[in-house]
Design a protein around this motif. Structure first.
Motif, mmCIF file in Angstrom:
data_model
loop_
_atom_site.group_PDB
_atom_site.id
_atom_site.type_symbol
_atom_site.label_atom_id
_atom_site.label_comp_id
_atom_site.label_asym_id
_atom_site.label_seq_id
_atom_site.Cartn_x
_atom_site.Cartn_y
_atom_site.Cartn_z
ATOM 1 N N ARG A 71 -82.574 -12.959 -6.991
ATOM 2 C CA ARG A 71 -81.979 -13.682 -7.024
ATOM 3 C C ARG A 71 -80.963 -14.406 -5.636
ATOM 4 N NH1 ARG A 71 -85.636 -15.580 -10.846
ATOM 5 N NH2 ARG A 71 -83.892 -17.348 -11.207
ATOM 6 N N ASN A 72 -80.085 -13.869 -6.010
ATOM 7 C CA ASN A 72 -78.545 -14.373 -5.922
ATOM 8 C C ASN A 72 -78.064 -12.872 -5.231
ATOM 9 O OD1 ASN A 72 -79.116 -16.537 -6.841
ATOM 10 N ND2 ASN A 72 -78.117 -15.573 -8.618
ATOM 11 N N PRO A 123 -82.664 -13.621 -12.117
ATOM 12 C CA PRO A 123 -81.633 -14.454 -11.058
ATOM 13 C C PRO A 123 -80.924 -13.377 -10.395
ATOM 14 C CG PRO A 123 -82.038 -15.179 -13.458
ATOM 15 C CD PRO A 123 -82.453 -14.650 -13.097
#
Length: 149
Positions: A12-13, A9
């Motif tokens: 992805r972020n 994550p």
């Protein structure tokens, strides 16, 4: 390593990914660079300016690369392409113990990271590079995490 990072994550972020151009026995980041560019991330790699001082230069659209004095590939320095924003950084390691890293001893990453707590750092190394202990240097900046492969 690429699959591990891309599925995280944190990756992805983030819109900015700070990587390094691999040398010697460092984990290869070239596939991750390609993937990050395909994922429309801003990708930046180190550019050595002076002894102990570096910046990160955006590589997409950079006019070219050269070997620096350490024989590491880096983009040509262009102040308009220097990136200094929150993001995710992969840091190369020579050795590690816990969250302590051993680098090449020139303090480039320590100097760069000292006042940039807005960059999440992941040290990356091969599992055989883990050592039982490292002498703590007062100049060392702790990494947020270390991953071995």
């Amino acid at each position: 390593m690429t699959k591990d990072i891309v599925s995280d994550p944190l990756y992805r972020n983030t819109s900015v990914l700070y990587l390094y151009m691999p040398t010697k026995n460092e984990i290869d980041t070239q596939y991750l660079i390609v993937q990050a560019l395909q994922d429309n991330k801003t990708v930046a790699v180190p550019i050595v300016l002076t002894s102990g001082d570096m910046v990160f230069g955006k590589i997409d659209g950079n006019p070219g690369f050269r070997n620096n004095r350490f024989h590491i590939l880096e983009p040509k320095y262009d102040p308009r392409l220097v990136i200094d924003k929150p993001g995710l950084m992969l840091v190369p390691l020579i050795g590690f113990c816990g969250k302590c890293r051993l680098g090449f001893g020139k303090n480039y990453y320590n100097n760069y990271l000292r006042d940039r707590n807005y960059v999440h750092t992941i040290g990356v190394a091969y599992s055989f590079q883990e050592v039982k202990s490292l002498e703590k240097d007062p100049n060392d900046v702790a990494l947020d995490e270390i991953r071995s492969y």
